[in-house]
Design a protein around this motif. Structure first.
Motif, PDB file in Angstrom:
ATOM      1  N   SER A 172       1.707  12.696  -1.436  1.00 37.19           N
ATOM      2  CA  SER A 172       0.695  12.158  -0.853  1.00 37.19           C
ATOM      3  C   SER A 172       0.089  10.434  -1.739  1.00 37.19           C
ATOM      4  O   SER A 172      -0.523  10.030  -0.398  1.00 37.19           O
ATOM      5  CB  SER A 172      -0.367  13.063  -0.664  1.00 37.19           C
ATOM      6  N   ARG A 173       0.142  10.892  -2.405  1.00 30.90           N
ATOM      7  CA  ARG A 173       0.232   9.714  -3.353  1.00 30.90           C
ATOM      8  C   ARG A 173       1.026   8.474  -2.435  1.00 30.90           C
ATOM      9  O   ARG A 173       0.340   7.098  -3.417  1.00 30.90           O
ATOM     10  CB  ARG A 173       0.000   9.547  -5.053  1.00 30.90           C
ATOM     11  N   ILE A 174       2.058   8.998  -1.317  1.00 28.45           N
ATOM     12  CA  ILE A 174       2.843   7.737  -1.389  1.00 28.45           C
ATOM     13  C   ILE A 174       3.498   7.912  -0.254  1.00 28.45           C
ATOM     14  O   ILE A 174       3.721   9.144  -0.294  1.00 28.45           O
ATOM     15  CB  ILE A 174       4.095   7.202  -2.735  1.00 28.45           C
ATOM     16  N   SER A 175       3.446   6.602   0.172  1.00 29.59           N
ATOM     17  CA  SER A 175       4.452   6.963   1.960  1.00 29.59           C
ATOM     18  C   SER A 175       5.977   6.407   1.822  1.00 29.59           C
ATOM     19  O   SER A 175       6.633   5.975   1.122  1.00 29.59           O
ATOM     20  CB  SER A 175       3.748   5.375   3.050  1.00 29.59           C
ATOM     21  N   VAL A 176       6.601   6.828   2.664  1.00 29.60           N
ATOM     22  CA  VAL A 176       8.033   6.480   3.227  1.00 29.60           C
ATOM     23  C   VAL A 176       8.236   5.143   2.841  1.00 29.60           C
ATOM     24  O   VAL A 176       9.419   4.940   2.653  1.00 29.60           O
ATOM     25  CB  VAL A 176       8.564   7.770   4.347  1.00 29.60           C
ATOM     26  N   PRO A 177       7.891   4.270   3.335  1.00 27.18           N
ATOM     27  CA  PRO A 177       8.460   2.890   2.579  1.00 27.18           C
ATOM     28  C   PRO A 177       8.443   2.493   1.472  1.00 27.18           C
ATOM     29  O   PRO A 177       9.752   1.957   1.453  1.00 27.18           O
ATOM     30  CB  PRO A 177       7.759   1.762   3.482  1.00 27.18           C
ATOM     31  N   ALA A 178       7.911   2.999   0.876  1.00 29.52           N
ATOM     32  CA  ALA A 178       8.311   3.057  -0.880  1.00 29.52           C
ATOM     33  C   ALA A 178       9.846   3.465  -1.494  1.00 29.52           C
ATOM     34  O   ALA A 178      10.047   2.770  -2.478  1.00 29.52           O
ATOM     35  CB  ALA A 178       7.353   3.394  -1.828  1.00 29.52           C
ATOM     36  N   VAL A 179      10.222   4.367  -0.961  1.00 28.24           N
ATOM     37  CA  VAL A 179      10.799   5.427  -1.406  1.00 28.24           C
ATOM     38  C   VAL A 179      12.643   5.254  -0.819  1.00 28.24           C
ATOM     39  O   VAL A 179      13.560   5.882  -0.644  1.00 28.24           O
ATOM     40  CB  VAL A 179      10.947   7.022  -1.812  1.00 28.24           C
ATOM     41  N   MET A 180      11.977   4.852   1.103  1.00 25.74           N
ATOM     42  CA  MET A 180      13.546   5.109   1.729  1.00 25.74           C
ATOM     43  C   MET A 180      14.194   3.935   1.559  1.00 25.74           C
ATOM     44  O   MET A 180      14.073   3.303   0.707  1.00 25.74           O
ATOM     45  CB  MET A 180      12.634   4.918   3.623  1.00 25.74           C
ATOM     46  N   GLU A 181      16.126   4.499   2.056  1.00 23.87           N
ATOM     47  CA  GLU A 181      16.913   3.323   2.406  1.00 23.87           C
ATOM     48  C   GLU A 181      16.464   2.211   2.678  1.00 23.87           C
ATOM     49  O   GLU A 181      17.050   2.762   4.570  1.00 23.87           O
ATOM     50  CB  GLU A 181      18.318   4.224   2.025  1.00 23.87           C
ATOM     51  N   LEU A 188       0.715  -1.181  -0.302  1.00 22.71           N
ATOM     52  CA  LEU A 188      -0.258   0.042   0.137  1.00 22.71           C
ATOM     53  C   LEU A 188       0.752   1.445   0.009  1.00 22.71           C
ATOM     54  O   LEU A 188       0.555   2.209  -0.379  1.00 22.71           O
ATOM     55  CB  LEU A 188      -1.219  -0.233   1.511  1.00 22.71           C
ATOM     56  N   ALA A 189       1.828   1.113   0.193  1.00 25.35           N
ATOM     57  CA  ALA A 189       3.283   2.406   0.287  1.00 25.35           C
ATOM     58  C   ALA A 189       3.454   3.086  -0.389  1.00 25.35           C
ATOM     59  O   ALA A 189       3.802   3.924  -0.889  1.00 25.35           O
ATOM     60  CB  ALA A 189       4.148   2.065   1.113  1.00 25.35           C
ATOM     61  N   SER A 190       3.411   2.116  -2.066  1.00 23.91           N
ATOM     62  CA  SER A 190       4.041   2.296  -3.409  1.00 23.91           C
ATOM     63  C   SER A 190       2.596   3.357  -3.875  1.00 23.91           C
ATOM     64  O   SER A 190       1.180   3.721  -3.422  1.00 23.91           O
ATOM     65  CB  SER A 190       4.572   0.804  -3.728  1.00 23.91           C
ATOM     66  N   VAL A 191       3.005   3.717  -5.005  1.00 23.45           N
ATOM     67  CA  VAL A 191       2.072   5.035  -5.787  1.00 23.45           C
ATOM     68  C   VAL A 191       0.909   3.615  -6.524  1.00 23.45           C
ATOM     69  O   VAL A 191      -0.621   4.270  -6.882  1.00 23.45           O
ATOM     70  CB  VAL A 191       2.552   5.310  -7.173  1.00 23.45           C
ATOM     71  N   LYS A 214      -2.916   0.022  11.239  1.00 21.87           N
ATOM     72  CA  LYS A 214      -1.852   0.858  10.747  1.00 21.87           C
ATOM     73  C   LYS A 214      -1.546   0.670   9.642  1.00 21.87           C
ATOM     74  O   LYS A 214      -0.079   0.696   9.061  1.00 21.87           O
ATOM     75  CB  LYS A 214      -0.738  -0.046  11.826  1.00 21.87           C
ATOM     76  N   LEU A 215      -2.445   1.592   7.981  1.00 21.82           N
ATOM     77  CA  LEU A 215      -1.837   1.204   7.361  1.00 21.82           C
ATOM     78  C   LEU A 215      -1.294   2.490   6.854  1.00 21.82           C
ATOM     79  O   LEU A 215      -1.517   3.577   8.067  1.00 21.82           O
ATOM     80  CB  LEU A 215      -2.870   0.815   6.416  1.00 21.82           C
ATOM     81  N   PRO A 216      -0.750   2.684   6.099  1.00 24.36           N
ATOM     82  CA  PRO A 216      -0.122   3.613   5.435  1.00 24.36           C
ATOM     83  C   PRO A 216      -0.982   5.115   5.107  1.00 24.36           C
ATOM     84  O   PRO A 216      -1.818   4.772   4.561  1.00 24.36           O
ATOM     85  CB  PRO A 216       0.678   3.040   4.510  1.00 24.36           C
ATOM     86  N   HIS A 217      -0.388   6.163   5.339  1.00 23.51           N
ATOM     87  CA  HIS A 217      -0.799   7.661   5.632  1.00 23.51           C
ATOM     88  C   HIS A 217      -1.447   7.836   4.044  1.00 23.51           C
ATOM     89  O   HIS A 217      -2.598   8.268   3.947  1.00 23.51           O
ATOM     90  CB  HIS A 217      -0.095   8.377   5.602  1.00 23.51           C
ATOM     91  N   ASN A 218      -0.704   7.540   3.251  1.00 23.80           N
ATOM     92  CA  ASN A 218      -1.759   7.458   1.768  1.00 23.80           C
ATOM     93  C   ASN A 218      -3.038   6.356   1.408  1.00 23.80           C
ATOM     94  O   ASN A 218      -3.576   7.420   0.570  1.00 23.80           O
ATOM     95  CB  ASN A 218      -0.236   7.176   0.850  1.00 23.80           C
ATOM     96  N   SER A 219      -2.372   5.129   2.100  1.00 26.38           N
ATOM     97  CA  SER A 219      -4.071   5.019   2.022  1.00 26.38           C
ATOM     98  C   SER A 219      -4.908   5.197   2.887  1.00 26.38           C
ATOM     99  O   SER A 219      -6.258   5.294   1.892  1.00 26.38           O
ATOM    100  CB  SER A 219      -4.027   3.334   2.246  1.00 26.38           C
TER     101      SER A 219
END
Length: 595
Positions: free
Chosen positions: A448-457, A18-21, A159-164
């Protein structure tokens, strides 16, 4: 032997997707669940309205105020504001307890779609009391708030990511309108145009599913009957178009006056809240003594208007009095819902314009019912600055596609009049910057369409500031991208060091030529290389939250916190400003190509 992964369908895996776009399948699942939840809630709300009406309303009809005695229907608004004021004083300590559509947009804008349970409970009570108590109020505000907050609450509990969560709010909004009024398509357009303020494929599909489910549940319980369906209502000649445009101009001016009056709350705040409540109750009660049609949603009066069974003075009371009473209640910070009343007031104003057209153009037959239906759409569009939502609502409320052509002209004229001549943005847009609401700003929409887990290192390790040569070498065994250096004091920000800098330094130095202390330790901060100051951000945050955090704090990057161990937070990754900018540039290029 099966190659299936036992963790493939775990909740943690669901959250990560869900964190991804491009988490469309997962969002569709959430859309269906949100539609079912909201449909059940709105079915319960409508049943409670009928249950309340059983105690004092003829035929158990929550809108049959015309059949009550003048004294009873005049006393009901006073009782309603007393119950509302008592509830607010008991549960919120003041008059600024927010509920309804404005509250949904405010929480979506500044709280990523998270709702306080206290306001949600208050919405049940105030929504029921305001409609049954004869105030000029609708049920779409409770429908949207109850659906959006319940759907968002599901995401918060999981505890879903905020973009969802943002998509869940839109799903609850659409399903609430769909279940309350049997207008599934209008619910979708309203959610995207008024609440989300953007159109995306990823957002549309789950919202459509939610609206579908909400309508299915509602129709299975209450059946389906378009409330304003009337055969034979259509524009038979283009000669009507000039007068339709003139009528829409008048309705746009009425809409602008409504918005300006409703936004005069700051001038009335000098009065005690109890006095403001009393003013609302007295104003509605006195008007209802002679014109009970101003009470409640007014759909029954609108149906009589279409049949031509409403006197001119009653139409004027609805068109002007209902607008003033509704706007006055909002200005006095009585949290009533406005969309139902403005639809009915617009219909009455349109019917009056049709009657005037018959007098001015005696050779041309003008059906007041045609102008009444067009007036509904024009008023809704002008007040909300939501033309598509208004047109779709009219289409589904009447099941008459012949109304679309003249209504398009009326909607445009009314919207331009309210916006340009009266200087009114949409009713629920209270804060703008550079002419746009924060939800309309392209950068924040994309982030706002994506959460940090999809981009973080994720490839990182953490260590103390001082360590031995052997410990430093061991840090690189897992080939980390970043090394997080923990500080000795909590008031000092954590630091991130690129692991390549430490690797290069270790290659250039041996254990014998490293400056160490008596304990055999050296300081990582003395190694040449760039170090980034860090601030924390939680795993569920969107990139827009991360971007705002970077701008508000004098740091270069963020470390992503996921839960907490007994002695220190658990760090799942690190996100830099450059990573956010790379994502936005990629998203912007993809959008441009798709165009």
């Amino acid at each position: 032997m099966s190659n299936s992964n036992p963790h493939r369908f775990s909740l943690e895996s669901f959250r990560r997707k869900l964190a991804s776009v491009d988490a469309l399948p997962q969002l569709c699942v959430l859309g269906v669940i949100a539609g079912v939840i909201t449909g059940c809630l709105m079915t319960l709300f409508r049943m409670l309205l009928k249950l309340g009406a059983m105690f004092f309303m003829p035929d158990n009809d929550p809108e049959a105020f015309e059949q009550l005695t003048p004294m009873l229907r005049s006393a009901l608004p006073l009782l309603a504001v007393t119950l509302i004021g008592g509830w607010l004083a008991l549960h919120s300590g003041g008059s600024r307890h927010q509920i309804g559509i404005a509250h949904v947009i405010e929480r979506l804008t500044y709280q990523q779609g998270r709702f306080p349970i206290r306001n949600w409970i208050s919405q049940w009570w105030i929504g029921l009391v305001s409609v049954l108590g004869g105030l000029s109020a609708g049920r779409e505000g409770p429908a949207i708030h109850l659906g959006a907050a319940a759907s968002s609450g599901l995401g918060t509990a999981l505890k879903l990511p905020h973009n969802s969560l943002r998509v869940l709010v839109a799903c609850g909004t659409a399903a609430g309108i769909s279940a309350s009024f049997n207008t599934p398509l209008a619910g979708v357009i309203f959610a995207m145009e008024v609440v989300m303020m953007e159109y995306t494929t990823v957002g549309f599909i789950p919202v459509i599913l939610a609206s579908f489910m909400g309508s299915v549940i509602s129709q299975s319980v209450f059946g389906f009957d378009p409330p304003f369906q009337k055969a034979g209502v259509e524009m038979d000649s283009f000669i009507h178009l000039p007068w339709i445009a003139a009528s829409a101009l008048l309705i746009g001016l009425l809409a602008g006056g409504f918005v300006r009056l409703a936004r005069s709350a700051s001038r009335l705040d000098i009065l005690p809240f109890a006095l403001r409540l009393g003013l609302v109750g007295v104003a509605v009660g006195l008007t209802a003594f002679w014109y009970p049609e101003v009470q409640g949603m007014g759909y029954d009066s609108m149906r009589l208007t279409l049949e031509g069974n409403v006197a001119v003075d009653v139409l004027m009371a609805i068109a002007i009095g209902k607008l003033i009473l509704t706007a006055g209640a909002v200005a006095c910070r009585v949290p009533v819902s406005i969309i139902g009343p403005i639809l009915v007031a617009g219909g009455a104003a349109g019917a009056l314009c049709g009657m005037v057209g018959n007098m001015l153009l005696p050779g041309v037959h003008t059906d007041p019912a045609l102008y009444a239906l067009i007036g509904m759409a024009a008023m809704m569009a002008a007040v909300l600055q939501a033309p598509m939502a208004a047109l779709m609502a009219l289409l589904e409320l009447t099941h008459n596609p012949q109304l679309m052509l003249p209504s398009m002209l009326a909607v445009v004229v009314a919207c331009l009049t309210a916006r340009q001549l009266c200087g009114c943005d949409g009713f629920f847009i209270s804060v703008t910057r550079y002419g746009m609401h924060p939800l309309q700003q392209p950068l924040m929409q994309a982030l706002s369409r994506i959460s940090v887990p999809a981009v973080m290192e994720r490839n990182l390790t953490r260590t103390r500031r001082r360590l031995s040569y052997e410990q430093a070498s061991a840090l690189l065994d897992a080939n980390p991208e970043w090394i997080i250096i923990e500080r000795s004091s909590d008031d000092k920000p954590a630091l991130a060091m690129n692991a390549a800098h430490l690797a290069r330094w270790l290659l250039e130095h041996t254990a014998d030529d490293v400056l160490i202390d008596a304990e055999g330790m050296f300081d990582l901060l003395e190694i040449p290389g760039e170090r980034l100051e860090l601030a924390p951000i939680h795993l569920q945050a969107t990139l827009s939250e991360a971007y705002q955090c970077l701008n508000e704090n004098p740091v270069d990057a963020l470390y992503v916190v996921h839960g907490r161990r007994p002695d220190k937070p658990r760090i799942s990754g690190i996100i830099t400003r450059s990573a956010i900018e790379r994502y936005y540039r990629y998203e912007d290029q993809s959008t441009t190509k798709n165009r």
